[in-house]
Enzyme design. Structure first.
Site, PDB file in Angstrom:
ATOM      1  N   HIS A   6       0.846  -1.197   0.000  1.00  0.00           N
ATOM      2  CA  HIS A   6       0.000   0.000   0.000  1.00  0.00           C
ATOM      3  C   HIS A   6       0.879   1.244   0.000  1.00  0.00           C
ATOM      4  O   HIS A   6       1.319   1.722   1.049  1.00  0.00           O
ATOM      5  CB  HIS A   6      -0.912  -0.011   1.229  1.00  0.00           C
ATOM      6  CG  HIS A   6      -2.054   0.958   1.145  1.00  0.00           C
ATOM      7  ND1 HIS A   6      -3.371   0.577   1.223  1.00  0.00           N
ATOM      8  CD2 HIS A   6      -2.081   2.299   0.987  1.00  0.00           C
ATOM      9  CE1 HIS A   6      -4.154   1.646   1.118  1.00  0.00           C
ATOM     10  NE2 HIS A   6      -3.380   2.707   0.985  1.00  0.00           N
ATOM     11  N   HIS A  54       1.104   4.994  -2.339  1.00  0.00           N
ATOM     12  CA  HIS A  54       0.544   5.830  -3.402  1.00  0.00           C
ATOM     13  C   HIS A  54       1.653   6.551  -4.159  1.00  0.00           C
ATOM     14  O   HIS A  54       2.476   7.235  -3.547  1.00  0.00           O
ATOM     15  CB  HIS A  54      -0.427   6.856  -2.815  1.00  0.00           C
ATOM     16  CG  HIS A  54      -1.697   6.257  -2.299  1.00  0.00           C
ATOM     17  ND1 HIS A  54      -2.837   6.168  -3.063  1.00  0.00           N
ATOM     18  CD2 HIS A  54      -2.004   5.702  -1.093  1.00  0.00           C
ATOM     19  CE1 HIS A  54      -3.804   5.597  -2.356  1.00  0.00           C
ATOM     20  NE2 HIS A  54      -3.321   5.304  -1.149  1.00  0.00           N
ATOM     21  N   ASP A  90       1.501   9.161  -6.052  1.00  0.00           N
ATOM     22  CA  ASP A  90       1.425  10.610  -5.913  1.00  0.00           C
ATOM     23  C   ASP A  90       1.612  11.052  -4.470  1.00  0.00           C
ATOM     24  O   ASP A  90       1.560  12.250  -4.177  1.00  0.00           O
ATOM     25  CB  ASP A  90       0.099  11.148  -6.466  1.00  0.00           C
ATOM     26  CG  ASP A  90      -1.120  10.405  -5.930  1.00  0.00           C
ATOM     27  OD1 ASP A  90      -0.950   9.291  -5.409  1.00  0.00           O
ATOM     28  OD2 ASP A  90      -2.243  10.930  -6.049  1.00  0.00           O
ATOM     29  N   GLY A 133     -10.172   7.462  -1.843  1.00  0.00           N
ATOM     30  CA  GLY A 133     -10.825   8.739  -1.634  1.00  0.00           C
ATOM     31  C   GLY A 133     -11.621   8.705  -0.333  1.00  0.00           C
ATOM     32  O   GLY A 133     -11.641   7.702   0.381  1.00  0.00           O
ATOM     33  N   HIS A 173      -9.947   0.491  -0.416  1.00  0.00           N
ATOM     34  CA  HIS A 173      -9.761   1.318   0.774  1.00  0.00           C
ATOM     35  C   HIS A 173     -11.032   1.210   1.612  1.00  0.00           C
ATOM     36  O   HIS A 173     -12.110   1.640   1.181  1.00  0.00           O
ATOM     37  CB  HIS A 173      -9.543   2.783   0.392  1.00  0.00           C
ATOM     38  CG  HIS A 173      -8.144   3.132  -0.004  1.00  0.00           C
ATOM     39  ND1 HIS A 173      -7.589   2.741  -1.192  1.00  0.00           N
ATOM     40  CD2 HIS A 173      -7.187   3.858   0.645  1.00  0.00           C
ATOM     41  CE1 HIS A 173      -6.349   3.214  -1.280  1.00  0.00           C
ATOM     42  NE2 HIS A 173      -6.078   3.883  -0.175  1.00  0.00           N
ATOM     43  N   GLU A 228     -10.859   2.866   7.175  1.00  0.00           N
ATOM     44  CA  GLU A 228      -9.842   3.838   7.582  1.00  0.00           C
ATOM     45  C   GLU A 228     -10.535   4.967   8.329  1.00  0.00           C
ATOM     46  O   GLU A 228     -10.455   5.069   9.548  1.00  0.00           O
ATOM     47  CB  GLU A 228      -9.076   4.367   6.370  1.00  0.00           C
ATOM     48  CG  GLU A 228      -8.002   5.385   6.722  1.00  0.00           C
ATOM     49  CD  GLU A 228      -7.357   6.006   5.481  1.00  0.00           C
ATOM     50  OE1 GLU A 228      -6.289   6.624   5.641  1.00  0.00           O
ATOM     51  OE2 GLU A 228      -7.922   5.887   4.373  1.00  0.00           O
ATOM     52  N   ASP A 284       1.829   3.947   2.875  1.00  0.00           N
ATOM     53  CA  ASP A 284       0.736   4.788   2.381  1.00  0.00           C
ATOM     54  C   ASP A 284       1.284   5.939   1.538  1.00  0.00           C
ATOM     55  O   ASP A 284       1.257   5.879   0.315  1.00  0.00           O
ATOM     56  CB  ASP A 284      -0.127   5.304   3.527  1.00  0.00           C
ATOM     57  CG  ASP A 284      -1.523   5.703   3.070  1.00  0.00           C
ATOM     58  OD1 ASP A 284      -1.877   5.406   1.912  1.00  0.00           O
ATOM     59  OD2 ASP A 284      -2.269   6.297   3.870  1.00  0.00           O
TER      60      ASP A 284
END
Length: 370
Positions: A27, A29, A31, A189, A216, A219, A308
């Site tokens: 996991h 990202h 970006d 998101g 996701h 969370e 993350d």
């Protein structure tokens, strides 16, 4: 050396040695992992003038402080700046290349990096072109790492934004590229108000194509999100999933009673993509010492360690492991177990997962455990 002495030696983690042990990351990202200097340089090249700081150090500080708000929604706002500089072929390839190199330098031997192609169309690229450039960057980064003595394999997860309406399109994109480096699909998101069941068409398409996906869930939102991801959508893994503890009651003596959903998650060995530092930043957990990672690990859920967003959390896999060691007292056998958990849960064919476990992970930990 006696058995007890050997066990003690195996358990004592030398924090300085953490970058040398093999790691698996599920996991992360794309970006959320840019180098601050790269953000600055790409902004200059593409004419993006809205950066909140004008130096690499200033940017690093801003991203970390902005992400420390305790709000997932505020945390997600930081991505406006990184996504803005990832709109060109050169920008996408550079970010992907540096991602692979940085992970390899930290001892990561296998990673699944995710990003949302639909967010990178502002300068006229098509979805296919966006994916092609990111894959080219990852392959370049793998080669660069190998040339410097570090071997890494990076698979790509294509993410659809759960508040948008392109999930089926992104799922089709993932399947179209699955023999070229894309290993699965994801939705991400803000969870509240955007349940995973809204994207059933995409998940049904993935299942029909015998393709992997993660969601996701659990969370910033609780058990309903996890339940939908599993029962309605059929997810292979849970992105975060920390709120599964809402279905676990602890007795006065510390004994745990699992509810039906928690039992199901554990029984089915559904992997939890836990991201300790990020979970604190977004407010999913109030402090690292209260993170349910240890409880879930002791209860033998399939826990995995993840970063993350390395930029926003100012972290790496080595730092995440170090924080867990310092907080919960884990030893090398624990870290090896978490790493094998992740490799077992990767979206690779079984024989390839087994080869990395037997030929890379176990020998790597044998060195530090003596």
């Amino acid at each position: 050396m006696t058995h007890s002495e050997r066990t003690s030696a195996q358990s004592t983690v030398d924090i300085a040695a953490l970058p040398s042990v093999p790691k698996v990351l599920l996991h992360d990202h794309l970006d959320g992992g840019l180098r601050p200097a790269t953000v600055l340089e790409l902004a200059g090249e593409c004419g993006y003038t809205a950066l909140p700081a004008g130096t690499a150090d200033g940017l690093a500080t801003w991203f970390r402080e902005a992400a420390d708000s305790g709000s997932l929604e505020r945390y997600l706002e930081t991505f406006e700046h990184t996504v803005a500089v990832m709109q060109t072929p050169a920008g996408l390839e550079r970010v992907a290349r540096e991602c692979a190199v940085d992970l390899a330098d930290d001892g990561v031997v296998y990673a699944e990096v995710r990003f949302a192609p639909e967010q990178h169309l502002d300068r006229g690229l098509t979805l296919d072109e966006v994916v092609e450039h990111v894959l080219a960057g990852l392959r370049s980064g793998e080669s660069q790492a190998q040339a410097s003595g570090r071997r890494i394999r990076v698979g790509l997860l294509l993410t659809a934004m759960r508040h948008a309406a392109r999930s089926r399109e992104i799922a089709e994109l993932a399947v179209r590229f699955r023999d070229r480096g894309v290993v699965g699909f994801d939705i991400a998101g803000a969870e509240a108000g955007n349940p995973p069941s809204r994207h059933l068409d995409a998940f049904e398409y993935m299942r029909d194509a015998n393709a992997h996906f993660t969601i996701h869930a659990g969370e910033a939102f609780g058990l309903p999100s996890i339940h939908e991801a599993i029962a309605f959508c059929g997810t292979d893994r849970l992105g975060h999933g920390v709120r599964i503890t809402d279905d676990i009651d602890l007795g006065p003596g510390g004994e745990a009673r699992l509810g039906r959903l928690a039992n199901y998650v554990r029984d089915k060995r559904i992997p939890l993509e836990l991201c300790p530092s990020s979970n604190v930043q977004t407010g999913a957990v109030d402090a690292l010492e209260n993170h349910p990672f240890d409880l879930l690990a002791r209860l033998r859920f399939r826990v995995t360690v993840n970063t993350d967003n390395r930029l926003m959390s100012d972290t790496s896999m080595s730092r995440e492991m170090a924080r867990l060691v310092e907080t919960f007292g884990y030893g090398w056998p624990d870290l090896e177990r978490f790493t094998i958990n992740a490799m077992k849960s990767a979206f690779l064919p079984f024989d390839q997962r087994l080869a990395i476990i037997d030929d890379v992970i176990k020998p790597g930990y044998a060195v530090v455990m003596g």
